[in-house]
Design a protein around this motif. Structure first.
Motif, mmCIF file in Angstrom:
data_model
loop_
_atom_site.group_PDB
_atom_site.id
_atom_site.type_symbol
_atom_site.label_atom_id
_atom_site.label_comp_id
_atom_site.label_asym_id
_atom_site.label_seq_id
_atom_site.Cartn_x
_atom_site.Cartn_y
_atom_site.Cartn_z
ATOM 1 N N ARG A 44 31.870 42.194 36.112
ATOM 2 C CA ARG A 44 33.115 42.962 36.220
ATOM 3 C C ARG A 44 33.446 43.269 37.678
ATOM 4 O O ARG A 44 34.608 43.199 38.098
ATOM 5 C CB ARG A 44 33.014 44.252 35.408
ATOM 6 N N ARG A 45 32.423 43.610 38.466
ATOM 7 C CA ARG A 45 32.664 43.924 39.881
ATOM 8 C C ARG A 45 33.145 42.698 40.650
ATOM 9 O O ARG A 45 34.042 42.802 41.487
ATOM 10 C CB ARG A 45 31.396 44.480 40.519
ATOM 11 N N VAL A 46 32.541 41.545 40.392
ATOM 12 C CA VAL A 46 32.962 40.322 41.073
ATOM 13 C C VAL A 46 34.407 39.993 40.710
ATOM 14 O O VAL A 46 35.206 39.626 41.579
ATOM 15 C CB VAL A 46 32.012 39.146 40.745
ATOM 16 N N ALA A 47 34.756 40.112 39.438
ATOM 17 C CA ALA A 47 36.127 39.833 39.009
ATOM 18 C C ALA A 47 37.104 40.771 39.724
ATOM 19 O O ALA A 47 38.172 40.334 40.183
ATOM 20 C CB ALA A 47 36.252 39.968 37.497
ATOM 21 N N LEU A 48 36.742 42.040 39.822
ATOM 22 C CA LEU A 48 37.604 43.003 40.509
ATOM 23 C C LEU A 48 37.750 42.657 41.984
ATOM 24 O O LEU A 48 38.857 42.694 42.534
ATOM 25 C CB LEU A 48 37.041 44.419 40.343
ATOM 26 N N LEU A 49 36.645 42.285 42.620
ATOM 27 C CA LEU A 49 36.706 41.922 44.035
ATOM 28 C C LEU A 49 37.537 40.665 44.251
ATOM 29 O O LEU A 49 38.298 40.573 45.226
ATOM 30 C CB LEU A 49 35.288 41.722 44.592
ATOM 31 N N MET A 50 37.422 39.696 43.355
ATOM 32 C CA MET A 50 38.226 38.473 43.474
ATOM 33 C C MET A 50 39.709 38.791 43.318
ATOM 34 O O MET A 50 40.554 38.253 44.039
ATOM 35 C CB MET A 50 37.774 37.446 42.437
ATOM 36 N N GLU A 51 40.009 39.688 42.384
ATOM 37 C CA GLU A 51 41.401 40.099 42.181
ATOM 38 C C GLU A 51 41.949 40.799 43.414
ATOM 39 O O GLU A 51 43.060 40.512 43.865
ATOM 40 C CB GLU A 51 41.470 41.025 40.961
ATOM 41 N N ALA A 91 40.866 40.479 46.494
ATOM 42 C CA ALA A 91 40.975 39.512 47.589
ATOM 43 C C ALA A 91 42.226 38.654 47.418
ATOM 44 O O ALA A 91 42.923 38.365 48.400
ATOM 45 C CB ALA A 91 39.727 38.631 47.641
ATOM 46 N N ALA A 92 42.524 38.260 46.193
ATOM 47 C CA ALA A 92 43.727 37.461 45.942
ATOM 48 C C ALA A 92 44.984 38.262 46.252
ATOM 49 O O ALA A 92 45.942 37.735 46.831
ATOM 50 C CB ALA A 92 43.741 36.974 44.493
ATOM 51 N N GLU A 93 44.981 39.541 45.872
ATOM 52 C CA GLU A 93 46.133 40.396 46.169
ATOM 53 C C GLU A 93 46.311 40.563 47.669
ATOM 54 O O GLU A 93 47.435 40.499 48.175
ATOM 55 C CB GLU A 93 45.957 41.763 45.502
ATOM 56 N N GLY A 122 52.989 34.759 49.824
ATOM 57 C CA GLY A 122 53.199 33.724 48.814
ATOM 58 C C GLY A 122 52.060 33.694 47.819
ATOM 59 O O GLY A 122 51.346 34.674 47.638
ATOM 60 N N ILE A 123 51.900 32.557 47.200
ATOM 61 C CA ILE A 123 50.838 32.374 46.206
ATOM 62 C C ILE A 123 49.512 32.205 46.940
ATOM 63 O O ILE A 123 49.441 31.430 47.900
ATOM 64 C CB ILE A 123 51.120 31.135 45.331
ATOM 65 N N PRO A 124 48.468 32.899 46.515
ATOM 66 C CA PRO A 124 47.171 32.739 47.170
ATOM 67 C C PRO A 124 46.729 31.280 47.141
ATOM 68 O O PRO A 124 46.964 30.562 46.170
ATOM 69 C CB PRO A 124 46.222 33.607 46.336
ATOM 70 N N LEU A 125 46.102 30.844 48.211
ATOM 71 C CA LEU A 125 45.652 29.457 48.334
ATOM 72 C C LEU A 125 44.776 29.049 47.162
ATOM 73 O O LEU A 125 44.885 27.925 46.661
ATOM 74 C CB LEU A 125 44.906 29.274 49.660
ATOM 75 N N ALA A 126 43.935 29.937 46.689
ATOM 76 C CA ALA A 126 43.033 29.613 45.583
ATOM 77 C C ALA A 126 43.791 29.341 44.293
ATOM 78 O O ALA A 126 43.295 28.631 43.419
ATOM 79 C CB ALA A 126 42.030 30.741 45.376
ATOM 80 N N ASP A 127 45.000 29.879 44.158
ATOM 81 C CA ASP A 127 45.786 29.696 42.929
ATOM 82 C C ASP A 127 46.796 28.547 43.032
ATOM 83 O O ASP A 127 47.474 28.237 42.062
ATOM 84 C CB ASP A 127 46.526 30.998 42.584
ATOM 85 N N GLN A 128 46.906 27.948 44.201
ATOM 86 C CA GLN A 128 47.867 26.858 44.371
ATOM 87 C C GLN A 128 47.274 25.556 43.839
ATOM 88 O O GLN A 128 46.080 25.305 43.954
ATOM 89 C CB GLN A 128 48.215 26.681 45.849
ATOM 90 N N LYS A 129 48.146 24.721 43.281
ATOM 91 C CA LYS A 129 47.703 23.399 42.828
ATOM 92 C C LYS A 129 47.573 22.487 44.039
ATOM 93 O O LYS A 129 48.373 22.586 44.970
ATOM 94 C CB LYS A 129 48.695 22.806 41.826
#
Length: 67
Positions: A37-44, A46-48, A56-63
């Motif tokens: 849960r903590r890792v998921a929160l930290l990833m969220e 970081a993406a924000e 724009g769209i985070p690089l990790a979420d871009q195709k």
């Protein structure tokens, strides 16, 4: 009779070991859930932060460009 007592004693030790290991596994499962849960929160977060910084769209979420 002595063999039976020795076997019963060994079974008692093995049961104790199984109970101890079961406790360890249960504790580790709780810790893994918490860390997941903590890792998921930290990833969220970081993406924000990346989206706010780039606007724009985070690089990790871009195709990838080849898609």
């Amino acid at each position: 009779m002595e063999r039976l007592e020795k076997a019963e004693e060994e079974i008692a030790h093995l049961r104790r070991a199984v109970d101890d290991l079961s406790d360890v596994i249960a504790r580790q499962a709780r810790e893994i859930d918490l860390l997941t849960r903590r890792v998921a929160l930290l990833m969220e977060r970081a993406a924000e932060a990346e989206a706010e910084a780039s606007g724009g769209i985070p690089l990790a979420d871009q195709k990838p460009p080849h898609w």
